[in-house]
Scaffold this active site. Structure first.
Site, short mmCIF file in Angstrom:
data_model
loop_
_atom_site.label_atom_id
_atom_site.label_comp_id
_atom_site.label_asym_id
_atom_site.label_seq_id
_atom_site.Cartn_x
_atom_site.Cartn_y
_atom_site.Cartn_z
N GLU A 62 -0.30 -3.69 -6.87
CA GLU A 62 -1.34 -3.20 -8.09
C GLU A 62 -0.76 -3.28 -9.41
OE1 GLU A 62 -0.02 0.90 -8.80
OE2 GLU A 62 -2.17 1.62 -8.87
N TYR A 96 -6.98 -2.35 -15.13
CA TYR A 96 -6.45 -2.20 -14.19
C TYR A 96 -6.79 -3.15 -12.97
CZ TYR A 96 -5.05 0.64 -9.80
OH TYR A 96 -4.71 0.90 -8.58
#
Lengths: 301, 402
Positions: B213, B125
């Protein structure tokens, strides 16, 4: 007393030749504010005239400060140039820089705030209604009005008000005027995610101001500034506080007008903030119509 | 988690995110957007990979599990040949898909993306956000990619790495090394990640993002590091200096009421209630919605006309509000600071003439030039309900719908 500004504060306006800047410079002059200079690059030497006042215009803030002794600046400069205007005011040694401009890119504010570190200037805003210390004349005239608040709703008195939102500041001011409490100073700190002066900064100043007997703190969804201020107040604030948080009906994930007003997590909802305020001994108004009466309850007036 | 500074309602499509990544040399799987089955075939041929994926380009999430109105199932498909790309494109393009988010109307698919399907050795991530508490960008990274990061942060907070970046110094090499080491990356992968992160940070700054993101960021068995799926948020205060990003806006994907409002320069968010409100100032607009609910009604919208609204904008606002069939009454709540109450009053008069208002209208005016505003309203002979304060206004507007 009062905080940050009083009837003797000398004020200059950056962007005085623009539409909004000019209009509100006029209203501040009408209110009795010591507006001593205007700044618009390229228009130095001109004069801003209104109601018998002749306000000299300068090319730079530095010149204006040197010639007039101004210590506070109101910034009405368009967003692309506003961060530069803030730093120019800081460079010229303004004690107080009030950025009214709405719509400044967040990255610009982030850099400007960092660049201000270590200076003795205090920034209020951006995207804010400004600051008012009411005067003692009719309709509170004779005070210091920096920004865009309607002057007549104020009354010199004993309540300190701090709020992110402009129009909610006016609600609180108007209610405390109608109840006869009046205000020491009213500070609109602005609705952007990155701003100069926080709720907490204002609580600390009001706490030390002998004229302020009670405080109203108005916040909204998004961020944690109100919670931080409330936790400090629980431990250190000697004065009663009433609070209001806007945005209980705002859907999560949607930006509600103010760049800072967005529910991102469980902690920054209106309900969560109200609960924290209440836990910290702040009297929370259920509706914006009851801010004044909530304060009366908190203060036992 | 760090809070996000400023979202824009505007989303961008996956293929547009890919374009941004390509422009800033942030590696992502090869892929091309296609508007026709023929283009999809050509796109698949150009990739020449053995595994391919074809994806409908809509803003709604959960694309894999959607059903099209023509009965076709799924907006994301693994395929093997260019011919298949053409077949699947034909079944999705020009068709409407329905998800929970889109409601029954569904969304028309105008474009598909054909991309290489990559094998995954590990999912990470990676995000960059603007953190409002510290007023600086924060890089968030985790070895636990491909899942809900909020959940990871809650259950295993030690697996979330955060590095706050100095706004003026910028991203430092040691900060990149810190994150690389924290993710356990070594050798060529460490180098690849460092380059990707550096380029992503440049993209974040140069495009005035409030958020970017990547979830997941994948490591392939061959050791490549690729951004597989991305979400962007942009600071709309900065869009004036990014015409290329503004061009990404797809108004077909937005609430038509909000599109109309944005053309008129109004700050509007549509909700589901029956009482519309028109307010100046975002804080007061939110508080007005709250007090409508408190008084027993349901707000139909958030609408901040701003400090410098013109008569024309007020008319546009009325057009949008009254165009919503659910709206049964309108509350105008103005406390003028910048705003001149008389401008609002003139706007109300002009608007009610233009839209032939048939539902109750409650007006509360206070502030700058209020006396003139009240005079204008009184002289117009308009059948409106005047209110003294915000609670009075809310009670009256709710009562008018009962």
């Amino acid at each position: 007393m009062a905080i940050l500004v009083d009837e003797n504060t000398k004020v200059l306006v950056q962007g005085i030749t623009g539409g909004f800047g000019g209009k509100h410079a006029q209203l501040s002059l009408d209110y009795g504010t010591k507006l001593v200079a205007g700044v618009t690059p390229g228009k130095g030497g001109q004069v801003f005239e209104h109601g018998g006042h002749k306000v000299p215009i300068f090319d730079t803030v530095e010149q204006a400060a040197r010639e007039t002794g101004a210590t506070a600046s109101a910034i009405f400069v368009p967003p692309p140039f506003a961060a530069d205007a803030i730093l120019e005011a800081v460079d010229a040694g303004m004690a107080l820089v009030v950025a009214i401009t709405e719509g400044i890119p967040v990255m610009d504010m982030m850099r400007a705030k960092e660049a201000m570190c270590g200076s003795s200037s205090r920034l209020i805003g951006p995207n804010c209604p400004g600051i008012v210390t009411p005067g003692r004349g009719p309709d509170s005239s004779g005070g210091c009005r920096i920004g865009i608040a309607p002057g007549y709703i104020h009354q010199r008195g004993k309540v300190g008000i701090v709020s992110r939102s402009g129009t909610l500041t006016y609600e609180a001011v108007w209610q405390t005027t109608q109840l006869g409490f009046g205000q020491s100073t009213c500070v609109g700190i602005g609705g952007d995610p990155i701003n100069g002066t926080s709720h907490l900064d204002c609580l600390k100043l009001f706490n030390e101001d002998p004229e302020t007997e009670a405080i109203i703190m108005i916040g909204e969804i998004g961020g944690s500034a109100e919670a931080e201020a409330a936790r400090w107040a629980k431990e250190f604030c000697r004065k009663p506080i009433a609070g209001f948080i806007a945005g209980a009906t705002a859907p999560a994930g949607r930006r509600m007008g103010h760049a800072g007003a967005i529910v991102g997590g469980a902690e920054d909802t209106a309900e969560a903030k109200k609960a924290i305020l209440a836990e910290c001994g702040i009297t929370v108004a259920e509706t914006p119509a009851e801010i004044g009466t909530a304060l009366a309850r908190a203060a036992g007036w | 988690m760090a809070s996000v500074a400023a979202f824009r309602a505007m989303n961008i499509h996956e293929y547009q995110a890919k374009e941004l990544f390509d422009k800033f040399s942030v590696p992502s799987p090869r892929g091309t957007v296609a508007g026709t089955p023929e283009e999809a075939v050509a796109a698949a041929k150009a990739i020449r990979g053995k595994g391919l994926v074809i994806k409908a380009q809509v803003h709604a999430g959960g694309r894999g599990k959607v059903t099209f109105k023509n009965g076709f199932k799924g907006g994301v498909h693994l395929i093997d040949t260019p011919e298949q790309a053409g077949e699947f494109a034909a079944k999705m393009l020009g068709e409407t898909l329905v998800t929970k988010q889109t409601g029954e109307e569904g969304k028309l698919v105008r474009k598909v993306m054909v991309a290489e399907s990559v094998d995954i050795a590990h999912e990470y991530y990676l995000a960059i956000l603007l953190d409002r508490a510290t007023a600086r960008p924060v890089i968030v990274a985790s070895t636990e990619g491909g899942m809900d990061i909020e959940e990871v942060a809650e259950k295993t907070p030690e697996k979330i790495l955060r590095v706050f970046i100095h706004p003026l110094a910028g991203l430092q090499a040691y900060e990149v090394r810190k994150l690389t080491a924290g993710l356990g990356l070594k050798g060529a992968q460490a180098k690849a990640f460092g380059k990707l992160l550096t380029n992503l940070y440049k993209l974040f700054l140069d495009c005035d993002c409030s958020m970017v993101e990547i979830n997941p960021l994948v490591e392939t068995p061959a050791g490549e590091i690729l951004a597989l799926d991305a979400k962007f948020g942009f600071d709309d205060n900065a869009l004036y200096r990014h015409p290329d990003i503004v061009a990404y806006r797809d108004t077909d994907e937005e609430d038509p009421r909000e599109v109309a409002a944005s053309w008129a320069g109004l700050n509007y968010i549509g909700l589901d209630g029956n009482i519309a409100c028109l307010v100046n100032g975002a804080g007061l607009a939110m508080a007005t919605m709250d007090i409508i609910k408190y008084a027993g009604g349901e707000p139909a919208n958030f609408l901040d006309v701003g400090g410098g609204a013109t008569k024309e904008q007020v008319v546009a606002a009325f057009r949008i509000i009254t165009g919503d069939p659910k709206v049964e009454a309108i509350l105008v709540n103005i406390f003028g600071g910048i705003m001149d109450c008389n401008v609002i009053a003139e706007g109300i008069v002009a608007a009610t003439k233009e839209v032939a208002l048939k539902i109750p209208l409650v007006v509360r005016l206070e502030g700058n030039n209020v006396a003139e505003g009240k005079k204008t309203l009184a002289a117009s002979g308009l059948n409106l309900i005047a209110a003294d304060d915000i609670l009075d206004a809310a009670k009256k507007v709710v009562a008018s719908t009962k």
